[in-house]
Design an enzyme around this catalytic site. Sequence first.
Site, PDB file in Angstrom:
ATOM      1  N   HIS A   1      -4.059   6.908   1.166  1.00 33.64           N
ATOM      2  CA  HIS A   1      -4.226   5.587   0.539  1.00 33.64           C
ATOM      3  C   HIS A   1      -5.641   5.116   0.847  1.00 33.64           C
ATOM      4  O   HIS A   1      -6.103   5.214   1.990  1.00 33.64           O
ATOM      5  CB  HIS A   1      -3.186   4.618   1.102  1.00 33.64           C
ATOM      6  CG  HIS A   1      -3.548   3.194   0.900  1.00 33.64           C
ATOM      7  ND1 HIS A   1      -3.859   2.682  -0.335  1.00 33.64           N
ATOM      8  CD2 HIS A   1      -3.672   2.166   1.781  1.00 33.64           C
ATOM      9  CE1 HIS A   1      -4.152   1.394  -0.206  1.00 33.64           C
ATOM     10  NE2 HIS A   1      -4.058   1.058   1.057  1.00 33.64           N
TER      11      HIS A   1
ATOM     12  N   CYS B   1       0.823  -1.223   0.000  1.00 30.62           N
ATOM     13  CA  CYS B   1       0.000   0.000   0.000  1.00 30.62           C
ATOM     14  C   CYS B   1       0.854   1.269   0.000  1.00 30.62           C
ATOM     15  O   CYS B   1       0.428   2.307  -0.478  1.00 30.62           O
ATOM     16  CB  CYS B   1      -0.917   0.015   1.214  1.00 30.62           C
ATOM     17  SG  CYS B   1      -1.906  -1.461   1.325  1.00 30.62           S
TER      18      CYS B   1
ATOM     19  N   ASN C   1      -9.887  -0.966  -2.619  1.00 27.21           N
ATOM     20  CA  ASN C   1      -8.485  -0.699  -2.262  1.00 27.21           C
ATOM     21  C   ASN C   1      -7.606  -1.222  -3.404  1.00 27.21           C
ATOM     22  O   ASN C   1      -7.535  -2.430  -3.637  1.00 27.21           O
ATOM     23  CB  ASN C   1      -8.192  -1.426  -0.943  1.00 27.21           C
ATOM     24  CG  ASN C   1      -6.769  -1.257  -0.466  1.00 27.21           C
ATOM     25  OD1 ASN C   1      -5.882  -0.874  -1.226  1.00 27.21           O
ATOM     26  ND2 ASN C   1      -6.538  -1.574   0.795  1.00 27.21           N
TER      27      ASN C   1
HETATM   28  O1  UT7 Z   1      -4.640  -1.362   2.547  1.00 28.52           O
HETATM   29  C1  UT7 Z   1      -3.990  -2.221   3.405  1.00 28.52           C
HETATM   30  C2  UT7 Z   1      -4.366  -1.991   4.774  1.00 28.52           C
HETATM   31  N1  UT7 Z   1      -5.590  -2.674   5.099  1.00 28.52           N
HETATM   32  C3  UT7 Z   1      -6.430  -2.115   5.923  1.00 28.52           C
HETATM   33  O2  UT7 Z   1      -6.196  -1.002   6.324  1.00 28.52           O
HETATM   34  C4  UT7 Z   1      -7.607  -2.897   6.383  1.00 28.52           C
HETATM   35  C5  UT7 Z   1      -7.894  -2.588   7.811  1.00 28.52           C
HETATM   36  N2  UT7 Z   1      -8.998  -3.372   8.353  1.00 28.52           N
HETATM   37  C6  UT7 Z   1     -10.280  -3.198   7.950  1.00 28.52           C
HETATM   38  O3  UT7 Z   1     -10.521  -2.410   7.064  1.00 28.52           O
HETATM   39  C7  UT7 Z   1     -11.357  -3.971   8.645  1.00 28.52           C
HETATM   40  O4  UT7 Z   1     -10.803  -4.697   9.723  1.00 28.52           O
HETATM   41  C8  UT7 Z   1     -12.126  -4.955   7.717  1.00 28.52           C
HETATM   42  C9  UT7 Z   1     -13.002  -4.172   6.773  1.00 28.52           C
HETATM   43  C10 UT7 Z   1     -11.160  -5.823   6.961  1.00 28.52           C
HETATM   44  C11 UT7 Z   1     -13.022  -5.873   8.523  1.00 28.52           C
HETATM   45  O5  UT7 Z   1     -13.914  -5.103   9.312  1.00 28.52           O
HETATM   46  P1  UT7 Z   1     -14.077  -5.410  10.857  1.00 28.52           P
HETATM   47  O6  UT7 Z   1     -15.096  -4.498  11.357  1.00 28.52           O
HETATM   48  O7  UT7 Z   1     -12.715  -5.359  11.494  1.00 28.52           O
HETATM   49  O8  UT7 Z   1     -14.646  -6.880  10.860  1.00 28.52           O
HETATM   50  P2  UT7 Z   1     -14.040  -8.210  11.500  1.00 28.52           P
HETATM   51  O9  UT7 Z   1     -12.871  -8.711  10.723  1.00 28.52           O
HETATM   52  O10 UT7 Z   1     -13.865  -8.027  12.968  1.00 28.52           O
HETATM   53  O11 UT7 Z   1     -15.215  -9.228  11.292  1.00 28.52           O
HETATM   54  C12 UT7 Z   1     -16.498  -9.033  11.898  1.00 28.52           C
HETATM   55  C13 UT7 Z   1     -17.443 -10.124  11.429  1.00 28.52           C
HETATM   56  C14 UT7 Z   1     -16.866 -11.532  11.555  1.00 28.52           C
HETATM   57  O12 UT7 Z   1     -17.933 -12.402  11.891  1.00 28.52           O
HETATM   58  P3  UT7 Z   1     -18.166 -12.851  13.425  1.00 28.52           P
HETATM   59  O13 UT7 Z   1     -16.891 -13.564  13.815  1.00 28.52           O
HETATM   60  O14 UT7 Z   1     -18.390 -11.592  14.199  1.00 28.52           O
HETATM   61  O15 UT7 Z   1     -19.358 -13.722  13.323  1.00 28.52           O
HETATM   62  C15 UT7 Z   1     -16.403 -11.844  10.166  1.00 28.52           C
HETATM   63  O16 UT7 Z   1     -16.398 -13.242   9.897  1.00 28.52           O
HETATM   64  O17 UT7 Z   1     -17.717  -9.941  10.036  1.00 28.52           O
HETATM   65  C16 UT7 Z   1     -17.454 -11.165   9.334  1.00 28.52           C
HETATM   66  N3  UT7 Z   1     -17.006 -10.828   7.992  1.00 28.52           N
HETATM   67  C17 UT7 Z   1     -17.848 -10.626   6.969  1.00 28.52           C
HETATM   68  N4  UT7 Z   1     -19.179 -10.701   6.882  1.00 28.52           N
HETATM   69  C18 UT7 Z   1     -19.746 -10.414   5.681  1.00 28.52           C
HETATM   70  C19 UT7 Z   1     -15.737 -10.623   7.562  1.00 28.52           C
HETATM   71  N5  UT7 Z   1     -15.748 -10.294   6.265  1.00 28.52           N
HETATM   72  C20 UT7 Z   1     -17.047 -10.287   5.864  1.00 28.52           C
HETATM   73  C21 UT7 Z   1     -17.688 -10.023   4.650  1.00 28.52           C
HETATM   74  N6  UT7 Z   1     -19.032 -10.091   4.601  1.00 28.52           N
HETATM   75  N7  UT7 Z   1     -17.004  -9.667   3.537  1.00 28.52           N
END
Ligand code: UT7
Length: 349
Positions: A276, A114, A306
């Site tokens: 970014h 990134c 992204n």
């Molecule tokens: O550019 C490189 C740098 N990258 C970043 O900056 C990314 C930084 N992180 C993020 O943007 C966020 O952490 C994400 C968007 C990747 C994820 O969001 P989050 O609010 O942190 O969600 P999470 O990973 O804690 O997941 C919450 C829930 C989980 O389910 P349970 O365990 O609560 O039942 C995941 O399994 O959401 C679920 N989940 C999804 N559900 C529907 C994860 N991905 C998805 C999805 N659709 N695509």
Amino acid sequence: MLRSKIAGIGHYVPDWVVSNDDLTKVMDTSDEWIQERTGIRERRYGARHQESTSSMGVAAAKIAMENAGVGPEDIDFVIFATLSPDYYFPGCGVLVQRALKMRDVGALDVRNQCSGFIYGLSVGDQFIRSGMYKNILLIGAEFHSMGLDFSTRGRNVTVIFGDGAGAVVLQPTEDENEGVLSTHLHSDGEYAEKLAFINPGSHGGYHLGTDRFGYEDLEFGGVFLTPKMWEEQDLFPNMEGQAVFKIAVQKFPEVIMEALEANGYGISDLDMLIPHQANLRISQFVQKRLQLRDDQVFNNIQKYGNTTAASVPIALCEAWQEGKVKKGDLVCLAAFGSGFTWGSALLRW
Ligand code: UT7
């Protein structure tokens, strides 16, 4: 004092628009989840077998060169930032040199994910400041969709990423009212595996223990890709989203302030921040933390997702095309991502 300026900029995104609803057909996700957590509505995917990371980079480069009023024969160095190269090796820089029929100039690939464009800008800026080169072509491009896990297992990563390319031509300037004022680069390898594309690779289990990848039976011979990796489909990028998010929202404000303070400026002097495009929530968090007005921050992740090394030049190009970055404006570019690596650049447009 000699420094570099962006003499021309261009971007290219493929035609294929993939909406959040399109992704629900192949994995368990929803438009609501994706928009609420990331702000993304749609992204672009490159055309299979017809496009590649380097071909998208070339498309952006042609526009950047045209805007700079130079041709491939004028370019004296190529810098190509990507995490999704056409080949594991050689890098994309040489493929651009070939595609554009350039002279046998140097071609450098940058592997900083990134932050790749900012790292590349910093390298190019030093070459121009030293007087070594006069027309550097800097490209950030990604073809993520060829390497993502489209099963539900990969949904936390796959829904975020999109394909595209951005490019700039860097030239020297002695005008103190334009150009790159400073660049600031950082890394912390402690977090290397928090956002990583591990396999296939030459690590042989070194960092992570051998049993997960099935190296025990493969004492001799090529172990770049093991049958176990293939059987378990352990061949995709992984991300601990919350860990990345937590550090990103610390490092973005820090590195933006570092760039401003290094040049004796404060937040109120900034005309435009081009962050970014990792996640709209990260940009909004940074905006709030630094108390920036809406017109001081540019976001287009809603349309493209992204695009990693391509995201900063695509966003900068669109902001310029929309008249949101104008001659004389103080512009800060900032990025954070896998590595972790992060960085910023402050420029007078
Ligand atoms: O550019 C490189 C740098 N990258 C970043 O900056 C990314 C930084 N992180 C993020 O943007 C966020 O952490 C994400 C968007 C990747 C994820 O969001 P989050 O609010 O942190 O969600 P999470 O990973 O804690 O997941 C919450 C829930 C989980 O389910 P349970 O365990 O609560 O039942 C995941 O399994 O959401 C679920 N989940 C999804 N559900 C529907 C994860 N991905 C998805 C999805 N659709 N695509």
